[in-house]
Write a protein that holds these residues in place. Sequence first.
Motif, PDB file in Angstrom:
ATOM      1  N   MET A  24       1.011  -0.975  -0.087  1.00 22.48           N
ATOM      2  CA  MET A  24       0.019   0.148  -0.023  1.00 22.48           C
ATOM      3  C   MET A  24       0.538   1.283  -0.003  1.00 22.48           C
ATOM      4  O   MET A  24       1.956   1.330   0.797  1.00 22.48           O
ATOM      5  CB  MET A  24      -0.883   0.064   1.384  1.00 22.48           C
ATOM      6  CG  MET A  24      -1.965   1.313   1.163  1.00 22.48           C
ATOM      7  SD  MET A  24      -2.728   1.194   2.749  1.00 22.48           S
ATOM      8  CE  MET A  24      -1.227   1.555   3.817  1.00 22.48           C
ATOM      9  N   ARG A  25       0.515   2.115  -0.787  1.00 21.03           N
ATOM     10  CA  ARG A  25       1.157   3.308  -0.912  1.00 21.03           C
ATOM     11  C   ARG A  25       0.970   4.240   0.428  1.00 21.03           C
ATOM     12  O   ARG A  25      -0.027   4.530   0.769  1.00 21.03           O
ATOM     13  CB  ARG A  25       0.862   4.257  -2.021  1.00 21.03           C
ATOM     14  CG  ARG A  25       1.457   5.517  -2.298  1.00 21.03           C
ATOM     15  CD  ARG A  25       0.481   6.248  -3.232  1.00 21.03           C
ATOM     16  NE  ARG A  25       1.173   7.638  -3.516  1.00 21.03           N
ATOM     17  CZ  ARG A  25       2.007   7.985  -4.355  1.00 21.03           C
ATOM     18  NH1 ARG A  25       2.660   6.991  -5.310  1.00 21.03           N
ATOM     19  NH2 ARG A  25       2.504   9.376  -4.721  1.00 21.03           N
ATOM     20  N   PRO A  26       2.007   4.766   1.260  1.00 21.38           N
ATOM     21  CA  PRO A  26       1.804   5.386   2.336  1.00 21.38           C
ATOM     22  C   PRO A  26       1.246   6.598   2.032  1.00 21.38           C
ATOM     23  O   PRO A  26       1.495   7.247   0.983  1.00 21.38           O
ATOM     24  CB  PRO A  26       3.276   5.256   2.959  1.00 21.38           C
ATOM     25  CG  PRO A  26       4.274   5.377   1.742  1.00 21.38           C
ATOM     26  CD  PRO A  26       3.543   4.442   0.709  1.00 21.38           C
ATOM     27  N   ARG A  27       0.738   7.208   3.248  1.00 22.13           N
ATOM     28  CA  ARG A  27       0.258   8.832   3.188  1.00 22.13           C
ATOM     29  C   ARG A  27       1.410   9.611   3.758  1.00 22.13           C
ATOM     30  O   ARG A  27       1.257  10.882   3.558  1.00 22.13           O
ATOM     31  CB  ARG A  27      -1.129   8.817   3.744  1.00 22.13           C
ATOM     32  CG  ARG A  27      -2.224   8.336   2.922  1.00 22.13           C
ATOM     33  CD  ARG A  27      -3.737   8.384   3.704  1.00 22.13           C
ATOM     34  NE  ARG A  27      -3.921  10.027   3.744  1.00 22.13           N
ATOM     35  CZ  ARG A  27      -4.583  10.504   4.571  1.00 22.13           C
ATOM     36  NH1 ARG A  27      -5.337   9.895   5.425  1.00 22.13           N
ATOM     37  NH2 ARG A  27      -4.687  11.844   4.560  1.00 22.13           N
ATOM     38  N   ALA A  28       2.134   9.068   4.809  1.00 24.81           N
ATOM     39  CA  ALA A  28       3.022   9.786   5.631  1.00 24.81           C
ATOM     40  C   ALA A  28       4.234   8.659   5.671  1.00 24.81           C
ATOM     41  O   ALA A  28       4.129   7.891   5.860  1.00 24.81           O
ATOM     42  CB  ALA A  28       2.555  10.284   6.573  1.00 24.81           C
ATOM     43  N   VAL A  29       5.324   9.414   5.589  1.00 31.34           N
ATOM     44  CA  VAL A  29       6.715   8.740   6.072  1.00 31.34           C
ATOM     45  C   VAL A  29       7.327   9.733   7.144  1.00 31.34           C
ATOM     46  O   VAL A  29       7.443  10.864   6.678  1.00 31.34           O
ATOM     47  CB  VAL A  29       7.722   8.512   4.894  1.00 31.34           C
ATOM     48  CG1 VAL A  29       8.951   7.990   5.306  1.00 31.34           C
ATOM     49  CG2 VAL A  29       6.907   7.907   3.714  1.00 31.34           C
ATOM     50  N   PHE A  30       7.634   9.104   8.174  1.00 32.24           N
ATOM     51  CA  PHE A  30       8.123   9.623   9.301  1.00 32.24           C
ATOM     52  C   PHE A  30       9.660   9.192   9.442  1.00 32.24           C
ATOM     53  O   PHE A  30      10.145   8.163   8.869  1.00 32.24           O
ATOM     54  CB  PHE A  30       7.594   9.440  10.688  1.00 32.24           C
ATOM     55  CG  PHE A  30       6.247   9.935  10.620  1.00 32.24           C
ATOM     56  CD1 PHE A  30       5.969  11.499  11.156  1.00 32.24           C
ATOM     57  CD2 PHE A  30       5.299   9.087  10.430  1.00 32.24           C
ATOM     58  CE1 PHE A  30       4.712  11.783  11.366  1.00 32.24           C
ATOM     59  CE2 PHE A  30       3.828   9.661  10.761  1.00 32.24           C
ATOM     60  CZ  PHE A  30       3.658  10.941  10.835  1.00 32.24           C
ATOM     61  N   PHE A  31      10.597  10.109   9.839  1.00 31.53           N
ATOM     62  CA  PHE A  31      12.000   9.802  10.072  1.00 31.53           C
ATOM     63  C   PHE A  31      12.620  10.070  11.526  1.00 31.53           C
ATOM     64  O   PHE A  31      11.889  10.914  12.224  1.00 31.53           O
ATOM     65  CB  PHE A  31      13.015  10.580   8.928  1.00 31.53           C
ATOM     66  CG  PHE A  31      12.440  10.281   7.703  1.00 31.53           C
ATOM     67  CD1 PHE A  31      13.205   9.522   6.754  1.00 31.53           C
ATOM     68  CD2 PHE A  31      11.566  11.131   6.902  1.00 31.53           C
ATOM     69  CE1 PHE A  31      12.819   9.266   5.513  1.00 31.53           C
ATOM     70  CE2 PHE A  31      11.337  10.932   5.716  1.00 31.53           C
ATOM     71  CZ  PHE A  31      12.035   9.926   4.818  1.00 31.53           C
ATOM     72  N   ASP A  32      13.539   9.129  11.681  1.00 32.70           N
ATOM     73  CA  ASP A  32      14.200   9.535  13.124  1.00 32.70           C
ATOM     74  C   ASP A  32      15.459  10.440  12.563  1.00 32.70           C
ATOM     75  O   ASP A  32      15.233  10.784  11.388  1.00 32.70           O
ATOM     76  CB  ASP A  32      14.853   8.329  13.405  1.00 32.70           C
ATOM     77  CG  ASP A  32      16.022   8.581  14.659  1.00 32.70           C
ATOM     78  OD1 ASP A  32      15.656   9.072  15.374  1.00 32.70           O
ATOM     79  OD2 ASP A  32      17.154   7.726  14.554  1.00 32.70           O
ATOM     80  N   ALA A  47       2.138  11.654  16.538  1.00 36.35           N
ATOM     81  CA  ALA A  47       2.820  12.142  15.286  1.00 36.35           C
ATOM     82  C   ALA A  47       1.775  11.914  14.138  1.00 36.35           C
ATOM     83  O   ALA A  47       1.577  12.775  13.518  1.00 36.35           O
ATOM     84  CB  ALA A  47       4.246  11.410  15.105  1.00 36.35           C
ATOM     85  N   CYS A  48       1.201  10.629  13.903  1.00 31.64           N
ATOM     86  CA  CYS A  48       0.155  10.376  12.985  1.00 31.64           C
ATOM     87  C   CYS A  48      -1.143  11.322  13.230  1.00 31.64           C
ATOM     88  O   CYS A  48      -1.650  11.932  12.506  1.00 31.64           O
ATOM     89  CB  CYS A  48      -0.350   9.085  13.066  1.00 31.64           C
ATOM     90  SG  CYS A  48       0.968   7.769  12.598  1.00 31.64           S
ATOM     91  N   VAL A  73       4.441   5.241   7.439  1.00 28.03           N
ATOM     92  CA  VAL A  73       5.802   4.480   7.356  1.00 28.03           C
ATOM     93  C   VAL A  73       6.845   5.280   8.424  1.00 28.03           C
ATOM     94  O   VAL A  73       6.720   6.503   8.442  1.00 28.03           O
ATOM     95  CB  VAL A  73       6.813   4.344   6.260  1.00 28.03           C
ATOM     96  CG1 VAL A  73       8.227   3.863   6.080  1.00 28.03           C
ATOM     97  CG2 VAL A  73       5.868   3.482   5.085  1.00 28.03           C
ATOM     98  N   HIS A  74       7.569   4.539   9.332  1.00 25.95           N
ATOM     99  CA  HIS A  74       8.889   5.194  10.003  1.00 25.95           C
ATOM    100  C   HIS A  74      10.254   4.687   9.712  1.00 25.95           C
ATOM    101  O   HIS A  74      10.314   3.297   9.648  1.00 25.95           O
ATOM    102  CB  HIS A  74       8.358   4.918  11.748  1.00 25.95           C
ATOM    103  CG  HIS A  74       9.354   5.734  12.280  1.00 25.95           C
ATOM    104  ND1 HIS A  74       9.521   7.012  12.563  1.00 25.95           N
ATOM    105  CD2 HIS A  74      10.342   5.105  13.420  1.00 25.95           C
ATOM    106  CE1 HIS A  74      10.460   7.370  13.328  1.00 25.95           C
ATOM    107  NE2 HIS A  74      11.197   6.142  13.610  1.00 25.95           N
ATOM    108  N   VAL A  75      11.218   5.439   9.433  1.00 29.41           N
ATOM    109  CA  VAL A  75      12.477   5.093   8.967  1.00 29.41           C
ATOM    110  C   VAL A  75      13.313   5.600   9.985  1.00 29.41           C
ATOM    111  O   VAL A  75      13.429   6.594  10.539  1.00 29.41           O
ATOM    112  CB  VAL A  75      12.807   5.787   7.666  1.00 29.41           C
ATOM    113  CG1 VAL A  75      14.355   5.282   7.074  1.00 29.41           C
ATOM    114  CG2 VAL A  75      11.809   5.655   6.632  1.00 29.41           C
ATOM    115  N   GLY A  76      14.075   4.731  10.954  1.00 26.44           N
ATOM    116  CA  GLY A  76      14.970   4.898  11.761  1.00 26.44           C
ATOM    117  C   GLY A  76      16.090   3.754  11.915  1.00 26.44           C
ATOM    118  O   GLY A  76      16.089   2.763  11.173  1.00 26.44           O
TER     119      GLY A  76
END
Length: 238
Positions: free
Chosen positions: A1-9, A172-173, A184-187
């Motif tokens: 599924m295509r994310p609506r938001a991507v968060f980052f550390d 955050a969401c 999605v969260h990238v860290g």
Amino acid sequence: MRPRAVFFDVGNTLLQPYPSVSSVCQEVLSEFGHSADLEAIESLMPLVDAYYEDRYRADDTFWTDEEETSSVWVGMYSLLCERLGIADQAPVIARRVYDEFGKPGRWRPYPDVAPAVTALRDAGIMTGIISNWDRRLASLIEGLGLGGMFDVVVSSADVGLRKPDPRVFVLACERLGVAPEEAVHVGDHHYADVLGARAVGMTPVLIQRTGSDVMPAMAACATIRTFVELPDVLGLED
């Protein structure tokens, strides 16, 4: 599924110390009239890192309080000073090092950050930051010219919640109006980033810019080395 938001550390994900932690320590020591060989400082960095990891494992809630957060970092750099034979001024020098890392000039975004985040935003995906950091984070991001690249910046000390507490990811969401399952969260930290994100239904992506003990199979999630790989992992490649 295509994310609506991507968060980052932030640390080891978006930003790296400049020119290095050891170099900054050397500069500050020099200001106080102490000469220390850079190699000697670097040889003590594993000990400093171990101090942090021990404190983190014992009780990671220090990230939710500004004073507690700063005290941990002052303790780390005080230990460095003491091992260099500078005990009398250790707390003052350590605080000065901590203050230095509140300045934008002491950090640099990794070269792949701007292109990757810009590509996400051009694709209509919202972007944000969720980081265990002190209250200086938002101004730091602004000072580095990255403020316009993120729709929300959530630091643990600012909201009184730290990763991997599920509530900080939910918060955050909510600020972006998306469900965790749409994000999605990238860290770079398995415990804080991967386990925390997964606990609320967010899709975790582990970034390992340098060597790590966490193997992809152990992480049980997508693992990347640079943001160049991110579009493919998120299913955004044509």
